[in-house]
Scaffold this motif. Structure first.
Motif, PDB file in Angstrom:
ATOM      1  N   ILE A 192       0.926  -1.192   0.083  1.00 42.72           N
ATOM      2  CA  ILE A 192      -0.018  -0.085   0.129  1.00 42.72           C
ATOM      3  C   ILE A 192       0.831   1.393   0.093  1.00 42.72           C
ATOM      4  CG2 ILE A 192      -1.587   1.398   1.308  1.00 42.72           C
ATOM      5  CD1 ILE A 192      -3.022  -1.196   2.272  1.00 42.72           C
ATOM      6  N   THR A 193       0.556   2.241  -0.969  1.00 44.30           N
ATOM      7  CA  THR A 193       1.379   3.501  -0.947  1.00 44.30           C
ATOM      8  C   THR A 193       0.320   4.619  -0.793  1.00 44.30           C
ATOM      9  OG1 THR A 193       0.627   4.043  -3.097  1.00 44.30           O
ATOM     10  CG2 THR A 193       2.633   2.406  -2.982  1.00 44.30           C
ATOM     11  N   TYR A 194       1.124   5.731   0.087  1.00 42.36           N
ATOM     12  CA  TYR A 194       0.381   6.970   0.357  1.00 42.36           C
ATOM     13  C   TYR A 194       0.953   8.003  -0.554  1.00 42.36           C
ATOM     14  CZ  TYR A 194      -0.895  11.100   2.905  1.00 42.36           C
ATOM     15  OH  TYR A 194      -1.284  12.272   3.367  1.00 42.36           O
ATOM     16  N   THR A 195       0.015   8.656  -1.158  1.00 43.75           N
ATOM     17  CA  THR A 195       0.694   9.969  -1.855  1.00 43.75           C
ATOM     18  C   THR A 195      -0.229  11.286  -1.455  1.00 43.75           C
ATOM     19  OG1 THR A 195       0.512   8.781  -3.800  1.00 43.75           O
ATOM     20  CG2 THR A 195       0.758  11.079  -4.305  1.00 43.75           C
ATOM     21  N   SER A 196       0.380  12.168  -0.812  1.00 43.24           N
ATOM     22  CA  SER A 196      -0.231  13.273  -0.209  1.00 43.24           C
ATOM     23  C   SER A 196      -0.937  14.096  -1.527  1.00 43.24           C
ATOM     24  CB  SER A 196       0.609  14.325   0.500  1.00 43.24           C
ATOM     25  OG  SER A 196       1.379  15.133  -0.375  1.00 43.24           O
ATOM     26  N   THR A 197      -1.996  14.855  -1.262  1.00 47.34           N
ATOM     27  CA  THR A 197      -2.814  15.790  -2.262  1.00 47.34           C
ATOM     28  C   THR A 197      -2.654  17.335  -1.806  1.00 47.34           C
ATOM     29  OG1 THR A 197      -4.607  15.306  -1.142  1.00 47.34           O
ATOM     30  CG2 THR A 197      -4.342  13.813  -3.002  1.00 47.34           C
ATOM     31  N   VAL A 198      -1.842  17.525  -0.975  1.00 48.56           N
ATOM     32  CA  VAL A 198      -1.475  18.965  -0.592  1.00 48.56           C
ATOM     33  C   VAL A 198       0.078  19.160  -0.736  1.00 48.56           C
ATOM     34  CG1 VAL A 198      -3.432  19.000   1.073  1.00 48.56           C
ATOM     35  CG2 VAL A 198      -1.275  18.324   1.917  1.00 48.56           C
ATOM     36  N   TYR A 199       0.268  20.542  -1.128  1.00 54.42           N
ATOM     37  CA  TYR A 199       1.560  20.823  -1.435  1.00 54.42           C
ATOM     38  C   TYR A 199       1.895  21.631  -0.346  1.00 54.42           C
ATOM     39  CZ  TYR A 199       6.178  22.324  -3.000  1.00 54.42           C
ATOM     40  OH  TYR A 199       7.584  22.394  -3.102  1.00 54.42           O
ATOM     41  N   ARG A 200       2.637  21.431   0.846  1.00 55.62           N
ATOM     42  CA  ARG A 200       2.934  22.419   1.763  1.00 55.62           C
ATOM     43  C   ARG A 200       4.501  22.008   2.236  1.00 55.62           C
ATOM     44  NH1 ARG A 200      -1.220  23.972   0.700  1.00 55.62           N
ATOM     45  NH2 ARG A 200      -2.944  24.697   1.824  1.00 55.62           N
ATOM     46  N   MET A 201       5.092  23.000   2.949  1.00 53.57           N
ATOM     47  CA  MET A 201       6.539  22.528   3.258  1.00 53.57           C
ATOM     48  C   MET A 201       6.569  21.706   4.282  1.00 53.57           C
ATOM     49  SD  MET A 201       8.512  24.191   1.377  1.00 53.57           S
ATOM     50  CE  MET A 201       7.555  23.983   0.080  1.00 53.57           C
ATOM     51  N   ARG A 202       5.623  21.633   5.336  1.00 57.52           N
ATOM     52  CA  ARG A 202       5.583  20.905   6.506  1.00 57.52           C
ATOM     53  C   ARG A 202       4.256  20.692   7.045  1.00 57.52           C
ATOM     54  NH1 ARG A 202       8.461  17.591  10.120  1.00 57.52           N
ATOM     55  NH2 ARG A 202       7.249  17.588  12.248  1.00 57.52           N
ATOM     56  N   THR A 203       3.680  19.580   6.921  1.00 60.45           N
ATOM     57  CA  THR A 203       1.893  19.392   7.470  1.00 60.45           C
ATOM     58  C   THR A 203       2.254  17.870   7.696  1.00 60.45           C
ATOM     59  OG1 THR A 203      -0.153  19.672   6.858  1.00 60.45           O
ATOM     60  CG2 THR A 203       1.086  19.090   5.170  1.00 60.45           C
ATOM     61  N   GLY A 204       0.796  17.520   7.953  1.00 58.35           N
ATOM     62  CA  GLY A 204       0.772  15.991   8.197  1.00 58.35           C
ATOM     63  C   GLY A 204      -0.802  15.372   7.973  1.00 58.35           C
ATOM     64  N   ASP A 205      -0.849  14.211   8.149  1.00 60.30           N
ATOM     65  CA  ASP A 205      -2.067  13.401   7.987  1.00 60.30           C
ATOM     66  C   ASP A 205      -2.096  12.344   8.835  1.00 60.30           C
ATOM     67  OD1 ASP A 205      -4.473  12.513   7.113  1.00 60.30           O
ATOM     68  OD2 ASP A 205      -3.893  11.978   4.884  1.00 60.30           O
ATOM     69  N   LEU A 206      -3.518  11.826   9.318  1.00 52.84           N
ATOM     70  CA  LEU A 206      -3.493  10.752  10.288  1.00 52.84           C
ATOM     71  C   LEU A 206      -4.334   9.791   9.494  1.00 52.84           C
ATOM     72  CD1 LEU A 206      -4.861  12.940  13.455  1.00 52.84           C
ATOM     73  CD2 LEU A 206      -2.548  11.897  13.065  1.00 52.84           C
ATOM     74  N   ALA A 207      -3.552   8.450   9.575  1.00 55.18           N
ATOM     75  CA  ALA A 207      -4.095   7.469   9.009  1.00 55.18           C
ATOM     76  C   ALA A 207      -4.934   6.646   9.828  1.00 55.18           C
ATOM     77  CB  ALA A 207      -3.120   6.527   8.351  1.00 55.18           C
ATOM     78  N   HIS A 208      -6.279   6.113   9.579  1.00 53.89           N
ATOM     79  CA  HIS A 208      -7.013   5.389  10.382  1.00 53.89           C
ATOM     80  C   HIS A 208      -6.912   3.824  10.115  1.00 53.89           C
ATOM     81  CE1 HIS A 208      -9.448   8.576  12.631  1.00 53.89           C
ATOM     82  NE2 HIS A 208      -8.449   9.365  11.664  1.00 53.89           N
ATOM     83  N   PHE A 209      -6.624   3.088  10.837  1.00 55.31           N
ATOM     84  CA  PHE A 209      -6.335   1.472  10.542  1.00 55.31           C
ATOM     85  C   PHE A 209      -7.111   0.721  11.150  1.00 55.31           C
ATOM     86  CE2 PHE A 209      -2.745  -1.746   9.925  1.00 55.31           C
ATOM     87  CZ  PHE A 209      -3.279  -2.527   8.855  1.00 55.31           C
ATOM     88  N   THR A 210      -8.175  -0.091  10.612  1.00 52.30           N
ATOM     89  CA  THR A 210      -9.364  -0.691  11.357  1.00 52.30           C
ATOM     90  C   THR A 210      -9.330  -2.325  10.942  1.00 52.30           C
ATOM     91  OG1 THR A 210     -10.876  -0.198   9.799  1.00 52.30           O
ATOM     92  CG2 THR A 210     -10.398   1.231  11.713  1.00 52.30           C
ATOM     93  N   PHE A 211      -9.765  -3.005  12.072  1.00 52.80           N
ATOM     94  CA  PHE A 211      -9.665  -4.434  11.998  1.00 52.80           C
ATOM     95  C   PHE A 211     -10.882  -4.984  13.050  1.00 52.80           C
ATOM     96  CE2 PHE A 211      -8.767  -8.749  13.740  1.00 52.80           C
ATOM     97  CZ  PHE A 211      -9.383  -9.419  12.642  1.00 52.80           C
ATOM     98  N   GLU A 212     -12.133  -5.391  12.539  1.00 55.91           N
ATOM     99  CA  GLU A 212     -13.238  -5.739  13.216  1.00 55.91           C
ATOM    100  C   GLU A 212     -13.531  -4.336  14.205  1.00 55.91           C
ATOM    101  OE1 GLU A 212     -12.081  -9.467  15.072  1.00 55.91           O
ATOM    102  OE2 GLU A 212     -12.448 -10.490  13.493  1.00 55.91           O
ATOM    103  N   HIS A 213     -13.345  -4.403  15.619  1.00 52.71           N
ATOM    104  CA  HIS A 213     -13.632  -3.446  16.472  1.00 52.71           C
ATOM    105  C   HIS A 213     -12.457  -2.760  17.086  1.00 52.71           C
ATOM    106  CE1 HIS A 213     -17.884  -4.812  16.500  1.00 52.71           C
ATOM    107  NE2 HIS A 213     -17.551  -5.938  16.686  1.00 52.71           N
ATOM    108  N   HIS A 214     -11.264  -3.085  16.279  1.00 53.67           N
ATOM    109  CA  HIS A 214     -10.107  -2.568  16.858  1.00 53.67           C
ATOM    110  C   HIS A 214      -9.692  -1.329  15.702  1.00 53.67           C
ATOM    111  CE1 HIS A 214      -9.708  -5.896  19.420  1.00 53.67           C
ATOM    112  NE2 HIS A 214      -9.879  -6.562  18.154  1.00 53.67           N
ATOM    113  N   GLU A 215      -9.171  -0.051  16.165  1.00 51.67           N
ATOM    114  CA  GLU A 215      -8.923   0.904  15.421  1.00 51.67           C
ATOM    115  C   GLU A 215      -7.642   1.607  15.834  1.00 51.67           C
ATOM    116  OE1 GLU A 215     -11.786   4.069  14.661  1.00 51.67           O
ATOM    117  OE2 GLU A 215     -10.163   5.285  13.458  1.00 51.67           O
TER     118      GLU A 215
END
Length: 478
Positions: A188-211
């Protein structure tokens, strides 16, 4: 909706890519339930609070004790409402520039079967990057299903065809084989869709009732800027000073410098009313418009430095056999994180102070407390040096770090602590007792004193400047 793929063992894997038009919503609580009787994970039930993306209103701060200035009291009453309105708008923009989803407090789930990167995953803006370390560790089931979602980028799986190259905000991977599912997670790859010098994203990863939630740092790579320190002190340090109507003192300073450092470069910023030529080898004198002030001169002098470090001195100092620039350079070179190292001045001693800043609430502003003679801890390997927030006017500065903070040219007559206030949080400062300099006897100079001494208007203007520029509610000088 997705595609069925046949793997070597005949396992069917269903990959569902679901595009979400709106960003994922962070729920107030994330629930972790225990496994059902059919599962054998034996997970402990957990209830973990996830803080919202916007910070709650901060409690108001206070400045206590004598020497407190409440800054709003120093704003002209007829301009107060307009200034407060402009300040609020500038603070809102400042918050946009400096805040990030990476500032959100995240709790790692206990007893989770999900594996993911918790630190160090950094991507270049708009560049596709494999997400390292994604995996599921679960007991045997008939079917395994995980979902991954992001808000400031898109996800894709390397093995999918041309039609999936643009990626999706959310990807669900399902398989009857745990091994095959983990194989796909590793692609799995990630590609940002915003161009900034420094920012961030939060990825949510889930399995059944666990996140789980993990950070993705989006940062443009920077090009190193290095200084060749050469083989001697002359290629490592430039001495800089600012002068105004004190040529007798300046000549005495230069003479003392040449007693110990015959070839080191000296840079002089001069805003005297009637400039006089300063003669001597390896001296650069920069003539300014008259009476531009203390910090404007510092800016000009430091802007012309080409060495890794500069030594700041006042124009009425005197070098002695205890003014060992090499000793300060040794401390800086051994501690690359350091930006400013101060010494001591005869008559003032080893002057240093701490600065403590509290955010306060967004409407009223923060509180800044300055306290003299406070250090934090010794500099490793140098028992005569300690970390602090601000130092005396004899200091060795890392040229590029000091330039980034700069000296506010609105401060003309008396200013020193203000540089360290502006640099709080970005400049690492230390004070050392084993390097010192002398102070020349005072020479009566009525014209100089008329410019040098602070007037009540200068104080009012400085405090009003702190109110707006530093978004402060109050300052305590202790």
């Amino acid at each position: 909706m997705g595609s069925l793929r046949q793997m070597g063992r005949g396992t069917q894997i269903l990959v569902l890519a679901i595009f979400c038009l709106s960003a994922s919503v962070m729920y107030s609580f994330i629930f972790h339930y225990s496994a059902t009787e059919e599962d054998s994970d034996q997970l402990v039930p957990q209830q973990i609070r996830a803080l919202p993306s916007s910070s709650p209103r901060q409690p108001n701060c206070t400045c206590q004790g004598s020497g407190v200035f409440v800054l709003k009291d120093h704003i002209p009453k007829d301009q107060y409402d307009d200034i407060v309105k402009r300040r609020a708008e500038e603070y809102r923009k400042h918050h946009i520039r400096t805040s990030s989803s990476l500032n959100r407090l995240i709790f790692a789930p206990s007893n989770s079967p999900l594996q993911y990167p918790i630190q160090g995953f950094t991507v270049v803006p708009l560049r596709k990057t494999l997400i390292p370390g994604l995996a599921l560790h679960a007991a045997k089931r008939q079917n395994y299903k995980v979902t991954l979602s992001v808000s400031s980028g898109v996800l894709a799986i390397e093995t999918l065809g041309e039609g999936d190259k643009e990626g999706q905000k959310e990807i669900t991977v399902q398989s009857t084989s745990l091994s095959d599912l983990n194989n796909l997670l590793g692609q799995i790859t990630y590609t940002s869709t915003v161009y900034r010098m420094r920012t961030g994203d939060l990825a949510h990863f889930t399995f059944e009732h666990h996140e789980a939630v993990f950070p993705i740092v989006i940062q443009q790579t920077s090009v190193p800027v290095l200084y060749d320190i050469g083989n001697d002190i002359n290629s490592r340090v430039t001495i800089v000073t600012k002068t105004f109507l004190r040529y007798t003192e300046l000549q005495a300073l230069i003479s003392s410098i040449r007693t110990y450092y015959k070839d080191i470069k000296i840079i002089i910023a001069d805003d005297s009313l009637e400039p006089q030529k300063v003669n001597g080898s390896n001296i650069e004198q920069y003539i300014m418009p008259p009476a531009q002030g203390w910090f404007a001169g510092r800016n000009l002098a430091v802007s012309q430095v080409t060495t890794k470090y500069f030594l700041w001195v006042d124009d009425d100092f005197l070098f002695t056999d205890k003014t060992k620039i090499e000793n300060l350079v040794e401390v800086m070179e051994a501690t690359p994180e350091l930006d400013v190292v101060g010494g001591s001045v005869a008559g003032h001693g080893q002057f240093y102070f701490s600065l403590v800043y509290e955010d306060g609430n967004g409407e009223d502003g923060g509180c800044l407390n300055r306290k003299g003679a406070v250090t934090y801890q010794p500099v490793p390997g140098f028992p005569t040096c300690s970390f602090t927030s601000g130092v005396v006017n004899l200091f060795l500065g890392r040229t590029d770090a000091v330039r980034k903070v700069g000296f506010d040219p609105r401060l003309k007559r008396v200013a020193h602590s203000e540089f360290f206030m502006d640099g709080l949080g970005s400049l690492l400062v230390a004070s050392c007792s084993h390097v010192s300099i002398d102070h020349q006897p005072k020479i009566e100079n009525a014209k100089y004193s008329s410019f040098r001494n602070q007037q009540s208007k200068d104080i009012e203007d400085k405090l009003a400047n702190h109110f707006f520029k530093n978004h402060l509610k109050c300052i305590h000088y202790g």
